[in-house]
Design an enzyme around this catalytic site. Structure first.
Site, mmCIF file in Angstrom:
data_model
loop_
_atom_site.group_PDB
_atom_site.id
_atom_site.type_symbol
_atom_site.label_atom_id
_atom_site.label_comp_id
_atom_site.label_asym_id
_atom_site.label_seq_id
_atom_site.Cartn_x
_atom_site.Cartn_y
_atom_site.Cartn_z
ATOM 1 C CB SER A 172 -0.879 0.061 1.150
ATOM 2 O OG SER A 172 -2.094 1.080 1.153
ATOM 3 C CG ASP A 341 -6.291 -3.942 -3.678
ATOM 4 O OD1 ASP A 341 -7.067 -2.787 -3.211
ATOM 5 O OD2 ASP A 341 -5.229 -3.668 -3.530
ATOM 6 C CG HIS A 374 -5.820 -2.175 0.175
ATOM 7 N ND1 HIS A 374 -4.825 -2.243 -1.073
ATOM 8 C CD2 HIS A 374 -5.371 -1.415 1.133
ATOM 9 C CE1 HIS A 374 -3.819 -1.569 -0.692
ATOM 10 N NE2 HIS A 374 -4.005 -0.862 0.621
#
Length: 412
Positions: A172, A341, A374
């Site tokens: 991320s 995601d 995610h």
């Protein structure tokens, strides 16, 4: 520049019996490292001095070539793996990834976890005291960019005597930092591991961040960022911000499987209650996550880091051409994405891969079919961990670091 143990800062002492798995790095205590040299920031502002909170696992080899830097995401910290010495219930946020015999094997690599400046887990941030005023920085803390973090991390590498990292890795926002390392300091990183990340935020992502920020800023307890002086916290705003963020971390499939349309407490006789209190399980879950988050995360830090996310765009200086931005990278890459995601979709990872290939750079890409959204980058998935483990096995082989030890319960 100096360092000190955080034992004295711990709020509790590890005084209970803790069972340590063979694949764990064990009980860990962070260090606080002080940098007295001013840090000149992208905004033109200057941070006169700062402290970085770090943890390290494994052993740095004689030529200091086996170091791996792990960069954290928005609400994580330096505590990447193992058991927090001050709280045995606090297990590192990537403990399933880092440790003896794990994908990032601390029997072979020296791993550094770092808490970025601007955060609220030990490093200098908005809640820290500004030496010029004797008060917390608050909303006056300088604006930051991912590149500022990389420059601060480079000084940490100098502190350890590390001229070049064997790899810089992150998921991320941490993946953005890894990418920035390869661009900003190409001679100081051999491998770049970018997981569930993006070369820049989409308008939708910026919009989610703005909704979260407005929830905090409009909370009556925010006091224009000076809530420390009022001995209060904008808990309501922080809770809503976390709820908004958490929705984007989960896939629709996972939310449906976990909660569906189940009502937490059906009305007597099976009739609907028709009101605005918690009724559905998903509402209960989100409120719990929001309330918990508001007890430990700093509101000014949330504002600062989400804006740092918004600013990240290495292609900006090249007319939007990502390939041009990556023209001078020297690192080899592993890029991993997850099919569900939707926060940082696989398409965004493919943009990085295509730009690297356009520059004839070595890149391995894995798109993992996982249902978790995610958050998949934090979870156990044998295919995902197998890809990462295989990549680090190749690094270790090329460096002559020896074979990985097989440990019961760890992916073999």
């Amino acid at each position: 520049m100096g360092t000190k143990s955080l034992d004295a800062l711990a709020t509790a002492t590890l005084s209970v019996n803790v069972t340590i798995d063979e694949g764990s790095v064990g009980v860990v205590t962070p260090e606080l490292i002080t940098f007295d040299e001013p840090l000149h920031l992208s905004s033109g502002q200057v941070l006169p001095r700062y402290e970085l909170c770090v943890e390290s696992y494994g052993t740095l080899n004689d030529d200091r070539s086996n170091a791996v830097l792990v960069c954290h995401a928005l609400n994580a910290s330096h505590h990447v793996a193992g058991i927090d010495a001050s709280n045995p219930k606090n297990i590192g946020w990537w403990d399933n990834m880092v440790g003896p015999g794990k994908p990032l094997d601390t029997d072979r690599f020296f791993v550094i976890g770092i808490n970025n400046i601007g955060s609220c887990f030990g490093s200098t941030g908005p809640a820290s005291i500004n030496s010029e005023t004797g008060k917390p920085w608050g909303a006056d803390f300088p604006m930051l960019t991912v590149e500022d973090w990389v420059n601060a991390q480079a000084r940490l590498a100098d502190y350890f005597g590390i001229a070049k990292f064997a790899a810089v890795m992150g998921g991320s926002l941490g993946g953005m930092q890894a990418l920035s390392w390869a661009i900003t300091l190409p001679d100081r990183v051999e491998n770049c591991v970018v997981i569930a990340s993006t070369p820049k935020l989409s308008a939708q992502n910026i919009a989610f961040n703005e909704v979260a920020r407005r929830a905090i800023i409009t909370d009556p307890e925010f006091h224009e960022g000076d809530y420390y002086a009022f001995n209060t916290v904008p808990r309501s705003g922080l809770g809503v911000a976390r709820m908004v963020g958490h929705i984007t971390y989960l896939s629709d499939e996972v939310m449906a499987e976990k909660f569906g349309r189940i009502q937490r407490d059906p009305a007597l006789g099976g009739d609907y209650r028709y009101g605005y209190d918690v009724e559905f399980e998903v509402e209960s879950y989100l409120r719990y996550q929001g309330e918990k988050f508001s007890t430990y995360f700093d509101a000014n830090t949330y504002l600062l880091i989400t804006r740092t996310l918004d600013y990240f765009d290495p292609s900006r200086a090249h007319g939007g051409d990502l390939a041009k931005a990556l023209e001078h990278v020297k690192a080899k890459f592993l890029v991993v994405s997850f099919t569900t995601d939707w926060r940082f979709s696989p398409e965004r990872s493919r943009e990085i891969v295509k730009a690297l290939l356009k520059n004839r750079r070595a890149v391995t890409y894995a798109e993992v079919d996982a249902p978790h959204g995610h958050d998949a980058f934090l979870l156990d998935d044998k295919r995902y961990h197998g890809v990462v483990q295989g990549y680090y096995d190749q690094i270790a082989l090329s460096m002559g670091l020896g074979a990985r030890r097989r440990i019961t319960g760890v992916l073999a």
